[in-house]
Design a protein around this motif. Structure first.
Motif, PDB file in Angstrom:
ATOM      1  N   GLU A   7       5.232  12.809  -0.250  1.00  0.00           N
ATOM      2  CA  GLU A   7       5.161  11.641   0.613  1.00  0.00           C
ATOM      3  C   GLU A   7       3.764  11.027   0.647  1.00  0.00           C
ATOM      4  O   GLU A   7       2.765  11.722   0.807  1.00  0.00           O
ATOM      5  N   ASP A   8       3.755   9.724   0.482  1.00  0.00           N
ATOM      6  CA  ASP A   8       2.530   8.925   0.596  1.00  0.00           C
ATOM      7  C   ASP A   8       1.397   9.449  -0.289  1.00  0.00           C
ATOM      8  O   ASP A   8       0.268   9.633   0.158  1.00  0.00           O
ATOM      9  N   VAL A   9       1.714   9.688  -1.555  1.00  0.00           N
ATOM     10  CA  VAL A   9       0.699  10.086  -2.535  1.00  0.00           C
ATOM     11  C   VAL A   9      -0.116   8.831  -2.847  1.00  0.00           C
ATOM     12  O   VAL A   9       0.423   7.839  -3.342  1.00  0.00           O
ATOM     13  N   LYS A  10      -1.406   8.865  -2.539  1.00  0.00           N
ATOM     14  CA  LYS A  10      -2.268   7.685  -2.688  1.00  0.00           C
ATOM     15  C   LYS A  10      -3.097   7.819  -3.961  1.00  0.00           C
ATOM     16  O   LYS A  10      -3.830   8.801  -4.122  1.00  0.00           O
ATOM     17  N   ILE A  11      -2.948   6.837  -4.848  1.00  0.00           N
ATOM     18  CA  ILE A  11      -3.620   6.878  -6.147  1.00  0.00           C
ATOM     19  C   ILE A  11      -4.226   5.503  -6.449  1.00  0.00           C
ATOM     20  O   ILE A  11      -3.562   4.472  -6.287  1.00  0.00           O
ATOM     21  N   TYR A  12      -5.461   5.495  -6.910  1.00  0.00           N
ATOM     22  CA  TYR A  12      -6.086   4.248  -7.362  1.00  0.00           C
ATOM     23  C   TYR A  12      -5.724   4.044  -8.829  1.00  0.00           C
ATOM     24  O   TYR A  12      -5.898   4.954  -9.648  1.00  0.00           O
ATOM     25  N   ALA A  13      -5.181   2.864  -9.142  1.00  0.00           N
ATOM     26  CA  ALA A  13      -4.735   2.621 -10.516  1.00  0.00           C
ATOM     27  C   ALA A  13      -4.829   1.137 -10.846  1.00  0.00           C
ATOM     28  O   ALA A  13      -5.176   0.308  -9.994  1.00  0.00           O
ATOM     29  N   TYR A  14      -4.494   0.821 -12.102  1.00  0.00           N
ATOM     30  CA  TYR A  14      -4.694  -0.522 -12.642  1.00  0.00           C
ATOM     31  C   TYR A  14      -3.414  -1.018 -13.295  1.00  0.00           C
ATOM     32  O   TYR A  14      -3.252  -0.934 -14.507  1.00  0.00           O
ATOM     33  N   HIS A  15      -2.499  -1.554 -12.488  1.00  0.00           N
ATOM     34  CA  HIS A  15      -1.243  -2.088 -13.013  1.00  0.00           C
ATOM     35  C   HIS A  15      -1.086  -3.528 -12.564  1.00  0.00           C
ATOM     36  O   HIS A  15      -1.518  -3.906 -11.483  1.00  0.00           O
ATOM     37  N   GLY A  16      -0.426  -4.322 -13.381  1.00  0.00           N
ATOM     38  CA  GLY A  16      -0.139  -5.689 -12.987  1.00  0.00           C
ATOM     39  C   GLY A  16      -0.147  -6.637 -14.165  1.00  0.00           C
ATOM     40  O   GLY A  16      -0.686  -6.335 -15.235  1.00  0.00           O
ATOM     41  N   VAL A  17       0.444  -7.791 -13.943  1.00  0.00           N
ATOM     42  CA  VAL A  17       0.548  -8.815 -14.977  1.00  0.00           C
ATOM     43  C   VAL A  17      -0.756  -9.620 -15.062  1.00  0.00           C
ATOM     44  O   VAL A  17      -1.166 -10.018 -16.140  1.00  0.00           O
ATOM     45  N   LEU A  18      -1.420  -9.821 -13.931  1.00  0.00           N
ATOM     46  CA  LEU A  18      -2.646 -10.614 -13.917  1.00  0.00           C
ATOM     47  C   LEU A  18      -3.819  -9.805 -14.475  1.00  0.00           C
ATOM     48  O   LEU A  18      -3.963  -8.625 -14.158  1.00  0.00           O
ATOM     49  N   PRO A  19      -4.663 -10.438 -15.294  1.00  0.00           N
ATOM     50  CA  PRO A  19      -5.786  -9.718 -15.919  1.00  0.00           C
ATOM     51  C   PRO A  19      -6.697  -9.016 -14.905  1.00  0.00           C
ATOM     52  O   PRO A  19      -7.145  -7.902 -15.143  1.00  0.00           O
ATOM     53  N   GLU A  20      -6.953  -9.672 -13.753  1.00  0.00           N
ATOM     54  CA  GLU A  20      -7.853  -9.063 -12.769  1.00  0.00           C
ATOM     55  C   GLU A  20      -7.289  -7.768 -12.172  1.00  0.00           C
ATOM     56  O   GLU A  20      -8.027  -6.882 -11.761  1.00  0.00           O
ATOM     57  N   GLU A  21      -5.961  -7.644 -12.159  1.00  0.00           N
ATOM     58  CA  GLU A  21      -5.357  -6.415 -11.640  1.00  0.00           C
ATOM     59  C   GLU A  21      -5.689  -5.216 -12.537  1.00  0.00           C
ATOM     60  O   GLU A  21      -5.801  -4.093 -12.066  1.00  0.00           O
ATOM     61  N   ASN A  22      -5.843  -5.482 -13.831  1.00  0.00           N
ATOM     62  CA  ASN A  22      -6.175  -4.428 -14.782  1.00  0.00           C
ATOM     63  C   ASN A  22      -7.665  -4.101 -14.790  1.00  0.00           C
ATOM     64  O   ASN A  22      -8.078  -3.108 -15.367  1.00  0.00           O
ATOM     65  N   ILE A  23      -8.467  -4.949 -14.154  1.00  0.00           N
ATOM     66  CA  ILE A  23      -9.916  -4.733 -14.086  1.00  0.00           C
ATOM     67  C   ILE A  23     -10.317  -4.166 -12.727  1.00  0.00           C
ATOM     68  O   ILE A  23     -11.034  -3.170 -12.640  1.00  0.00           O
ATOM     69  N   ILE A  24      -9.819  -4.792 -11.667  1.00  0.00           N
ATOM     70  CA  ILE A  24     -10.208  -4.415 -10.304  1.00  0.00           C
ATOM     71  C   ILE A  24      -9.411  -3.200  -9.818  1.00  0.00           C
ATOM     72  O   ILE A  24      -9.963  -2.292  -9.223  1.00  0.00           O
ATOM     73  N   GLY A  25      -8.111  -3.212 -10.056  1.00  0.00           N
ATOM     74  CA  GLY A  25      -7.252  -2.127  -9.590  1.00  0.00           C
ATOM     75  C   GLY A  25      -7.031  -2.173  -8.090  1.00  0.00           C
ATOM     76  O   GLY A  25      -7.587  -3.015  -7.379  1.00  0.00           O
ATOM     77  N   THR A  26      -6.212  -1.259  -7.603  1.00  0.00           N
ATOM     78  CA  THR A  26      -5.935  -1.149  -6.175  1.00  0.00           C
ATOM     79  C   THR A  26      -5.296   0.205  -5.908  1.00  0.00           C
ATOM     80  O   THR A  26      -4.973   0.947  -6.828  1.00  0.00           O
ATOM     81  N   TYR A  27      -5.107   0.486  -4.638  1.00  0.00           N
ATOM     82  CA  TYR A  27      -4.411   1.724  -4.277  1.00  0.00           C
ATOM     83  C   TYR A  27      -2.903   1.526  -4.329  1.00  0.00           C
ATOM     84  O   TYR A  27      -2.387   0.454  -3.991  1.00  0.00           O
ATOM     85  N   TYR A  28      -2.225   2.575  -4.755  1.00  0.00           N
ATOM     86  CA  TYR A  28      -0.772   2.627  -4.781  1.00  0.00           C
ATOM     87  C   TYR A  28      -0.345   3.822  -3.940  1.00  0.00           C
ATOM     88  O   TYR A  28      -1.026   4.854  -3.929  1.00  0.00           O
ATOM     89  N   ILE A  29       0.776   3.668  -3.264  1.00  0.00           N
ATOM     90  CA  ILE A  29       1.355   4.755  -2.476  1.00  0.00           C
ATOM     91  C   ILE A  29       2.694   5.104  -3.117  1.00  0.00           C
ATOM     92  O   ILE A  29       3.544   4.225  -3.304  1.00  0.00           O
ATOM     93  N   LEU A  30       2.872   6.378  -3.457  1.00  0.00           N
ATOM     94  CA  LEU A  30       4.111   6.826  -4.089  1.00  0.00           C
ATOM     95  C   LEU A  30       4.845   7.812  -3.201  1.00  0.00           C
ATOM     96  O   LEU A  30       4.225   8.685  -2.587  1.00  0.00           O
ATOM     97  N   ASN A  31       6.152   7.644  -3.149  1.00  0.00           N
ATOM     98  CA  ASN A  31       7.029   8.558  -2.425  1.00  0.00           C
ATOM     99  C   ASN A  31       8.148   8.979  -3.365  1.00  0.00           C
ATOM    100  O   ASN A  31       8.800   8.129  -3.973  1.00  0.00           O
ATOM    101  N   ALA A  32       8.331  10.283  -3.476  1.00  0.00           N
ATOM    102  CA  ALA A  32       9.367  10.818  -4.360  1.00  0.00           C
ATOM    103  C   ALA A  32      10.325  11.692  -3.566  1.00  0.00           C
ATOM    104  O   ALA A  32       9.904  12.468  -2.702  1.00  0.00           O
ATOM    105  N   GLU A  33      11.589  11.537  -3.861  1.00  0.00           N
ATOM    106  CA  GLU A  33      12.645  12.402  -3.312  1.00  0.00           C
ATOM    107  C   GLU A  33      13.352  13.032  -4.507  1.00  0.00           C
ATOM    108  O   GLU A  33      13.819  12.333  -5.398  1.00  0.00           O
ATOM    109  N   ILE A  34      13.400  14.356  -4.510  1.00  0.00           N
ATOM    110  CA  ILE A  34      13.977  15.093  -5.628  1.00  0.00           C
ATOM    111  C   ILE A  34      15.072  16.005  -5.100  1.00  0.00           C
ATOM    112  O   ILE A  34      14.843  16.771  -4.160  1.00  0.00           O
TER     113      ILE A  34
END
Length: 122
Positions: A7-34
């Motif tokens: 729950e709420d795994v916080k990771i800084y990463a660089y995803h997105g269609v816009l070029p600045e998203e691949n340079i600046i990056g942002t935090y992502y929150i992931l939740n997995a149910e298995i």
């Protein structure tokens, strides 16, 4: 059915269609149910009778390092890798939230959620 959650795994990463998203990056929150049968582990107290949360977390972190245009693509890769390592899993749901999407207005984030059921091997 038994379930494992990350729950709420916080990771800084660089995803997105816009070029600045691949340079600046942002935090992502992931939740997995298995979904996996945990009853044997509940009796044995043996890690071999369950799946390692640490291994799942490592897969998530490794896949988040790979830049992608779409979160759907990232989620699909994560789900595939988790199931590849742990084929006894019957279902995975993964939600990824981009915390600072480049859009107008204030928001907590923009999310996608993928889920997949796996047929048990007989």
């Amino acid at each position: 059915m038994s379930k494992i959650y990350l729950e709420d795994v916080k990771i800084y990463a660089y995803h997105g269609v816009l070029p600045e998203e691949n340079i600046i990056g942002t935090y992502y929150i992931l939740n997995a149910e298995i979904h996996i049968d945990l009853w044997k582990a509940s009796e044995s107290d043996d890690l071999n009778d369950t799946i390692s949360y640490a291994d799942v977390n490592e897969i998530i972190h490794n896949e988040m390092k790979i830049k992608s245009n779409l979160l759907e693509h990232v989620a699909g890769r994560i789900i595939s890798k988790i199931h590849e390592k742990f084929p006894e899993i019957s279902y995975i749901r993964l939600k990824i939230t981009k915390t600072s999407p480049p859009m107008k207005g204030e928001m907590k984030g923009a999310s996608i959620e993928l889920e997949k059921s796996f047929k048990p091997d007989h």
